[in-house]
Design a protein around this motif. Structure first.
Motif, mmCIF file in Angstrom:
data_model
loop_
_atom_site.group_PDB
_atom_site.id
_atom_site.type_symbol
_atom_site.label_atom_id
_atom_site.label_comp_id
_atom_site.label_asym_id
_atom_site.label_seq_id
_atom_site.Cartn_x
_atom_site.Cartn_y
_atom_site.Cartn_z
ATOM 1 N N ARG A 65 5.609 -5.591 9.109
ATOM 2 C CA ARG A 65 4.506 -6.114 8.296
ATOM 3 C C ARG A 65 4.957 -7.330 7.488
ATOM 4 N NH1 ARG A 65 0.186 -2.813 8.609
ATOM 5 N NH2 ARG A 65 0.524 -0.578 8.987
ATOM 6 N N GLU A 66 6.220 -7.361 7.103
ATOM 7 C CA GLU A 66 6.722 -8.469 6.294
ATOM 8 C C GLU A 66 7.094 -9.687 7.124
ATOM 9 O OE1 GLU A 66 9.973 -6.647 4.289
ATOM 10 O OE2 GLU A 66 8.729 -5.775 2.705
ATOM 11 N N ASN A 67 7.165 -9.534 8.446
ATOM 12 C CA ASN A 67 7.652 -10.634 9.281
ATOM 13 C C ASN A 67 6.697 -11.090 10.377
ATOM 14 O OD1 ASN A 67 10.726 -11.321 8.709
ATOM 15 N ND2 ASN A 67 10.450 -9.122 8.372
ATOM 16 N N VAL A 68 5.682 -10.303 10.681
ATOM 17 C CA VAL A 68 4.725 -10.681 11.722
ATOM 18 C C VAL A 68 3.360 -10.907 11.074
ATOM 19 C CG1 VAL A 68 3.636 -10.044 13.899
ATOM 20 C CG2 VAL A 68 5.986 -9.328 13.429
ATOM 21 N N ALA A 69 2.737 -12.046 11.372
ATOM 22 C CA ALA A 69 1.445 -12.387 10.784
ATOM 23 C C ALA A 69 0.411 -11.293 11.034
ATOM 24 C CB ALA A 69 0.950 -13.717 11.345
ATOM 25 N N ARG A 70 -0.480 -11.098 10.061
ATOM 26 C CA ARG A 70 -1.496 -10.043 10.148
ATOM 27 C C ARG A 70 -2.272 -10.091 11.458
ATOM 28 N NH1 ARG A 70 -2.304 -11.845 4.797
ATOM 29 N NH2 ARG A 70 -1.879 -10.289 3.179
ATOM 30 N N ALA A 164 16.805 10.905 -4.056
ATOM 31 C CA ALA A 164 15.780 10.564 -3.069
ATOM 32 C C ALA A 164 15.623 9.057 -3.027
ATOM 33 C CB ALA A 164 14.448 11.211 -3.432
ATOM 34 N N ALA A 165 15.237 8.540 -1.888
ATOM 35 C CA ALA A 165 15.126 7.095 -1.730
ATOM 36 C C ALA A 165 13.862 6.567 -2.395
ATOM 37 C CB ALA A 165 15.104 6.745 -0.244
ATOM 38 N N SER A 166 13.980 5.412 -3.044
ATOM 39 C CA SER A 166 12.802 4.742 -3.587
ATOM 40 C C SER A 166 12.252 3.819 -2.518
ATOM 41 C CB SER A 166 13.171 3.933 -4.831
ATOM 42 O OG SER A 166 14.150 2.965 -4.505
ATOM 43 N N TYR A 167 10.969 3.547 -2.582
ATOM 44 C CA TYR A 167 10.347 2.756 -1.514
ATOM 45 C C TYR A 167 9.307 1.813 -2.091
ATOM 46 C CZ TYR A 167 7.837 1.627 2.766
ATOM 47 O OH TYR A 167 7.239 0.963 3.807
ATOM 48 N N ALA A 168 9.448 0.529 -1.752
ATOM 49 C CA ALA A 168 8.486 -0.467 -2.207
ATOM 50 C C ALA A 168 7.521 -0.778 -1.068
ATOM 51 C CB ALA A 168 9.211 -1.739 -2.628
ATOM 52 N N GLN A 169 6.233 -0.818 -1.390
ATOM 53 C CA GLN A 169 5.219 -1.097 -0.377
ATOM 54 C C GLN A 169 5.434 -2.497 0.192
ATOM 55 O OE1 GLN A 169 3.119 1.183 0.568
ATOM 56 N NE2 GLN A 169 2.092 -0.059 2.106
ATOM 57 N N PRO A 170 5.546 -2.643 1.525
ATOM 58 C CA PRO A 170 5.765 -3.971 2.112
ATOM 59 C C PRO A 170 4.548 -4.861 1.925
ATOM 60 C CG PRO A 170 5.287 -2.364 3.826
ATOM 61 C CD PRO A 170 5.461 -1.593 2.553
ATOM 62 N N GLN A 171 4.793 -6.155 1.766
ATOM 63 C CA GLN A 171 3.727 -7.130 1.608
ATOM 64 C C GLN A 171 3.449 -7.785 2.960
ATOM 65 O OE1 GLN A 171 2.065 -7.590 -1.391
ATOM 66 N NE2 GLN A 171 3.298 -5.808 -1.952
ATOM 67 N N SER A 172 2.200 -7.697 3.411
ATOM 68 C CA SER A 172 1.831 -8.323 4.681
ATOM 69 C C SER A 172 1.925 -9.838 4.557
ATOM 70 C CB SER A 172 0.415 -7.910 5.083
ATOM 71 O OG SER A 172 0.353 -6.518 5.314
ATOM 72 N N THR A 173 2.153 -10.490 5.685
ATOM 73 C CA THR A 173 2.323 -11.939 5.690
ATOM 74 C C THR A 173 1.283 -12.607 6.580
ATOM 75 O OG1 THR A 173 3.883 -13.730 6.176
ATOM 76 C CG2 THR A 173 3.981 -11.797 7.587
ATOM 77 N N ASN A 174 1.024 -13.889 6.329
ATOM 78 C CA ASN A 174 0.094 -14.656 7.156
ATOM 79 C C ASN A 174 0.799 -15.468 8.235
ATOM 80 O OD1 ASN A 174 -2.325 -13.887 5.816
ATOM 81 N ND2 ASN A 174 -1.815 -15.279 4.139
ATOM 82 N N THR A 175 2.137 -15.514 8.172
ATOM 83 C CA THR A 175 2.922 -16.267 9.153
ATOM 84 C C THR A 175 4.011 -15.387 9.735
ATOM 85 O OG1 THR A 175 4.427 -17.095 7.441
ATOM 86 C CG2 THR A 175 2.513 -18.456 7.988
ATOM 87 N N THR A 176 4.300 -15.569 10.995
ATOM 88 C CA THR A 176 5.344 -14.799 11.664
ATOM 89 C C THR A 176 6.684 -15.499 11.497
ATOM 90 O OG1 THR A 176 3.769 -13.953 13.289
ATOM 91 C CG2 THR A 176 6.106 -13.814 13.865
ATOM 92 N N SER A 177 7.705 -14.766 11.076
ATOM 93 C CA SER A 177 9.021 -15.352 10.831
ATOM 94 C C SER A 177 9.659 -15.820 12.139
ATOM 95 C CB SER A 177 9.938 -14.341 10.142
ATOM 96 O OG SER A 177 10.253 -13.275 11.013
#
Length: 376
Positions: A65-70, A164-177
């Motif tokens: 989600r953080e690296n491929v455009a929506r 326990a592991a903490s987890y941050a919600q991934p931010q969607s991107t508009n551009t693919t890395s």
């Protein structure tokens, strides 16, 4: 999660499937027309490894989600009670059928698994069902698409930790890395990647998840801004997985056969038209010979890819190179006995550029000594 080898001693596997295609030479406008279809299967109902599997699930979906455009990413997740054989296979088939020819299919599965010397690797679902790895691969072939990737992280021995592991919600991107463009849309073919070799446990914990999956996600995150190949990715993840294993288990771990396991060795088959295996191919373009487990001696050849070293083999007593054929059997490589697909993949991967092997010819049943020069 542990790997279970049924013929000798049972060992548990965690098998996540991941099929990925990458590309880097296309313009943004061209890449926009392609879609990466990610199917994540996480057997979170397992009481022992469920938390670790859930971490793997979130890490894998997050990095995509953080690296491929929506508009270039489609994600479908199966977890909990959804993880049943019929639901898994029908979901993959339905996703595959809806895809365009230039799209990429990636299937990732995390949970328990085992291996049978005759039937090969399979998944042990918390529902009590058994699902062959080959069934999953077949479900991915409902429609011919550009690239199909299967990544499995099973055989992971769960280690209880207090935090326990903490987890941050991934931010969607508009551009693919750049990394995901080069991985998802440049090559065409098939990729089959597993977290460990036959006879090994695949380790993990409930802080960072599976060693293999965490290193895979770390590599993708660390290299997102540059072009990479599947071969480069696999070679790096293979090395770092072994390093993490040794750091966290300096004395090794008790293996299923009573011996101490000193490392964890991921294996992969990279069959890509681009030929960009980066030295990471185990049973793909490096040799070009696909095999399956067999009830007879060695492994059975099912296909020899055109233009690969498997078509230019030197056989003792014959003049000039010949091609291996479907139906032939490979029984040893560089003096090592070959009894399974995993034995074969590891032997090819470990071989230098010159490889010696023994093959049983399907026509006369005789065993021949042969040699071949592998690519890279």
């Amino acid at each position: 999660m542990q790997r279970l080898f049924l013929v000798s001693l049972p060992r548990r596997l965690f098998l996540p499937l991941l099929m990925v295609v990458l590309s880097c030479t296309f313009s943004v406008a061209t890449a926009e027309a392609k879609v990466c279809h990610l199917v994540v299967i996480a057997d979170t109902n397992d009481k022992t490894i469920g938390q670790s599997v859930d971490i793997d699930q979130r890490n894998v979906t997050g990095v995509f989600r953080e690296n491929v455009a929506r508009n270039q990413l489609s994600v479908q997740t199966l977890s909990g009670n959804e993880v049943r054989k019929s639901r898994i296979l029908s979901t993959i088939q339905n996703v595959n059928r809806r895809m365009s020819k230039e799209d990429t299919l990636i299937v990732y599965l995390a949970g328990h698994g085992a291996e049978d010397r005759r039937l090969g690797h399979y998944f042990e679902l918390s529902s009590g069902e058994k699902m062959l790895r080959n069934d999953v691969l077949r479900s991915m072939n409902s429609k011919d698409v550009r690239l199909k990737v299967l990544i499995t992280d099973t055989c992971s021995v769960f280690k209880r930790l207090k935090a326990a592991a903490s987890y941050a919600q991934p931010q969607s991107t508009n551009t693919t890395s750049a990394a995901f463009v080069s991985l998802c849309w440049k090559p065409a073919g098939e990729i089959d990647m597993s977290a460990c070799s036959s006879g090994e446990f695949s380790m993990g914990d409930n802080i960072s998840g599976g060693y293999f999956t965490s290193q895979l996600v770390n590599y993708l995150d660390r290299n997102r801004s540059r072009e990479v190949s599947w071969g480069q990715l696999f070679r790096s993840v293979k090395q770092s997985t072994a390093q993490v294993f040794r750091e966290k288990n300096p004395r090794g771990v008790p293996g299923p056969d009573g011996e101490t396991q000193r490392t964890q060795t991921p294996i992969a088959r990279l069959d890509m038209d681009s030929g960009d295996s980066g030295g990471g191919s185990s049973t793909g373009p490096r040799f070009g010979v696909r095999v399956i487990n067999s009830s007879g001696r060695g492994v059975l050849i099912t296909e020899v890819l055109r233009g690969t070293p498997g078509t230019q083999v030197n056989v003792a007593g014959l003049s000039g190179p010949v091609s291996l054929e479907a139906g032939d059997r490979i029984v040893s490589i560089n003096g090592r006995r070959i009894d399974s697909e995993s034995d074969y993949a590891r032997a090819v991967d470990d071989s230098g550029q010159a490889m010696d092997f023994e093959v049983i010819n399907k026509r006369d049943g005789r065993t021949y000594r042969a040699s071949v020069r592998l690519t890279r």
